[in-house]
Design an enzyme around this catalytic site. Structure first.
Site, PDB file in Angstrom:
ATOM      1  N   ARG A 158       0.833  -1.208   0.000  1.00 42.03           N
ATOM      2  CA  ARG A 158       0.000   0.000   0.000  1.00 42.03           C
ATOM      3  C   ARG A 158       0.866   1.257   0.000  1.00 42.03           C
ATOM      4  O   ARG A 158       0.538   2.248  -0.660  1.00 42.03           O
ATOM      5  CB  ARG A 158      -0.954  -0.014   1.202  1.00 42.03           C
ATOM      6  CG  ARG A 158      -1.969   1.114   1.163  1.00 42.03           C
ATOM      7  CD  ARG A 158      -3.046   0.931   2.206  1.00 42.03           C
ATOM      8  NE  ARG A 158      -2.542   1.018   3.571  1.00 42.03           N
ATOM      9  CZ  ARG A 158      -3.295   0.883   4.661  1.00 42.03           C
ATOM     10  NH1 ARG A 158      -4.594   0.642   4.525  1.00 42.03           N
ATOM     11  NH2 ARG A 158      -2.769   0.973   5.867  1.00 42.03           N
ATOM     12  N   LYS A 260      -2.711   6.591   1.561  1.00 37.87           N
ATOM     13  CA  LYS A 260      -2.575   7.015   2.956  1.00 37.87           C
ATOM     14  C   LYS A 260      -1.623   8.204   3.077  1.00 37.87           C
ATOM     15  O   LYS A 260      -0.600   8.153   3.772  1.00 37.87           O
ATOM     16  CB  LYS A 260      -2.105   5.836   3.815  1.00 37.87           C
ATOM     17  CG  LYS A 260      -2.559   5.909   5.260  1.00 37.87           C
ATOM     18  CD  LYS A 260      -2.324   4.587   5.957  1.00 37.87           C
ATOM     19  CE  LYS A 260      -2.676   4.665   7.445  1.00 37.87           C
ATOM     20  NZ  LYS A 260      -4.101   4.881   7.687  1.00 37.87           N
ATOM     21  N   GLU A 296     -16.322   6.579   4.429  1.00 32.51           N
ATOM     22  CA  GLU A 296     -15.657   5.981   5.583  1.00 32.51           C
ATOM     23  C   GLU A 296     -15.685   6.929   6.760  1.00 32.51           C
ATOM     24  O   GLU A 296     -16.075   8.094   6.638  1.00 32.51           O
ATOM     25  CB  GLU A 296     -14.223   5.580   5.248  1.00 32.51           C
ATOM     26  CG  GLU A 296     -13.300   6.712   4.831  1.00 32.51           C
ATOM     27  CD  GLU A 296     -11.883   6.217   4.563  1.00 32.51           C
ATOM     28  OE1 GLU A 296     -11.102   6.129   5.534  1.00 32.51           O
ATOM     29  OE2 GLU A 296     -11.557   5.923   3.397  1.00 32.51           O
TER      30      GLU A 296
END
Length: 418
Positions: A158, A260, A296
């Site tokens: 990721r 992220k 989210e």
């Protein structure tokens, strides 16, 4: 193999695999820390040596690492803190891991250093243009004293995807995983006793080089630090109360919501602070186009349960592909549930049997209520719902080594017995 001086008499001899690239890279300058422990106030003078190793299998990283008795004797005693009162707050530990590279080159020669402040140019890319990413992981101590990591290669992958989006070089999967192992083993005494919490692991990737005009930074730093933690929400594993935010948005199509990057989190602070001031635990965000589909929570993914069907918003570029989310989906399907990844309308919350959140920090957190346009919908009887409790139990028992890992998700760090 690299050779280097020994810091403070510590001589680690665990088979960890830093990059075999021998090109030199500059180090961050450290300052002495202000910890109460005398060993932590020593200014860094020398670095810890890392031994190179050969993988015993085709896997790009080892599923286990070993800490020698020499190093263990100096670090195995638990830190003198109140383990029963851990919250989710930063607590300085002993060591951090640092690796650097220039733009257009590859990371190499990472090393452990005493934990401390770092020096950055005021013109660093991360400070001026937000060119930075982070990851979040946990290590758990088993009853036998060994330590478990959970799917660290997923975090590595990721970070690499995020780095590509943010125009940054990134460590290889092997470099990332071995650096995590090294950092956890060096801070072994900060891993909480079984059942008392976990060691939170924070890898950072940032543009540390100075840049004035808008452009990728000329130099990058990969850094890992750790901190022992307890529950993320003050409610512990008790249900949390969310409020739906319909004006402010976390991400937009074509933006960076799916990686992220550090800026994603600063953007939620305004709505989150307002929600907490009103007594809510956190904020649930809607899509910015239709303003009716769930995305989210500030730092975790959302799941909605109706009968035997578990629904969660599909990954489409505005939602972070959570590793706990991915794991829960696999666990749920293996437990016989039907899982749907799709657009989930906010109206579906009104008729849901259960709602829960997932994330590295929260693991699985039941939602007790959601407030939308002033209307509050409650779920359950003040605890876990049947579905979320079942999934939480299966996942956490696996993470803590209480059940056999048939999925090959955990990486064990073992102590030598000779």
């Amino acid at each position: 193999m690299e050779s280097s001086a020994v810091l403070g008499g510590l001589q680690p001899n665990f088979p960890l695999c830093p990059s075999h690239n021998t090109s030199s890279t500059p180090l961050l300058r450290l300052f002495s820390t202000s910890h109460s422990s005398p060993s932590l106030s020593v200014k860094l003078q020398k670095q810890l040596p890392l031994a190179s190793c050969q993988a015993a299998s085709p896997s790009p990283f080892r599923r286990c690492a070993t800490l020698s008795n020499t190093f263990l004797n100096e670090t195995s005693e638990l830190a003198d803190i109140e383990w029963d009162n851990l919250g989710f707050a930063f607590l300085p530990t002993d060591y951090m891991y640092v690796m650097k590279c220039a733009q257009g080159e590859n990371f190499s020669k990472g090393e452990l250093q005493r934990f401390g402040n770092i020096e950055l140019s005021p013109s660093a890319g991360v400070l001026n243009y937000g060119q930075g990413l982070f990851e979040g992981m946990k290590a758990y101590r088993k009853q036998d004293g060994n330590i478990l990591l959970f799917r660290p290669e997923e975090n590595a992958l990721r970070m690499r995807l995020g780095a590509e989006r943010m125009c940054m070089p990134s460590p290889s999967v092997e470099q990332f995983v071995e650096a995590v192992k090294a950092t956890v083993l060096a801070n072994k005494r900060w891993v909480p006793p079984p059942g008392k919490g976990s060691l939170y692991i924070r890898p950072l990737l940032m543009g540390s080089g100075a840049v004035l005009g808008l452009a990728p930074a000329p130099e990058y730093t990969f850094l890992i630090y750790v901190s022992p933690v307890g529950n993320y929400f003050k409610e512990g594993v008790a249900p949390i109360n969310l409020i739906v935010e319909h004006e402010l948005h976390r991400a937009t199509p074509g933006g960076t919501g799916g990686v992220k990057t550090i800026g994603n989190y600063a953007a939620v602070l305004k709505a989150q602070s307002a929600a907490k001031a009103k007594g809510y635990s956190d904020v649930l965000y809607l899509d910015c186009v239709h303003k009716r589909y769930l995305e989210e929570v500030s730092s975790c993914n959302i799941f909605v349960v109706k009968d035997n069907i578990i629904s969660t918003p599909e990954i489409k570029g505005t939602i972070l592909p959570g590793i706990t989310r991915k794991s829960i989906i696999d666990v749920a399907r293996s437990e016989g549930f039907q899982v749907e990844e799709r657009q989930v309308a906010v109206d579906e919350l009104l008729d849901a049997d259960e709602v829960f959140c997932t994330g590295t920090a929260v693991v699985v957190s039941p939602v007790g209520s959601i407030t939308y346009h002033g209307k509050r919908v409650s779920y359950g009887e003040g605890g876990f719902g049947a579905v979320s409790e079942r999934l939480y139990s299966v996942l956490t028992r696996l993470q803590m080594g209480l059940t056999q890992d048939k999925l090959d998700w955990t990486v064990e760090l073992r102590q030598k017995t000779y």
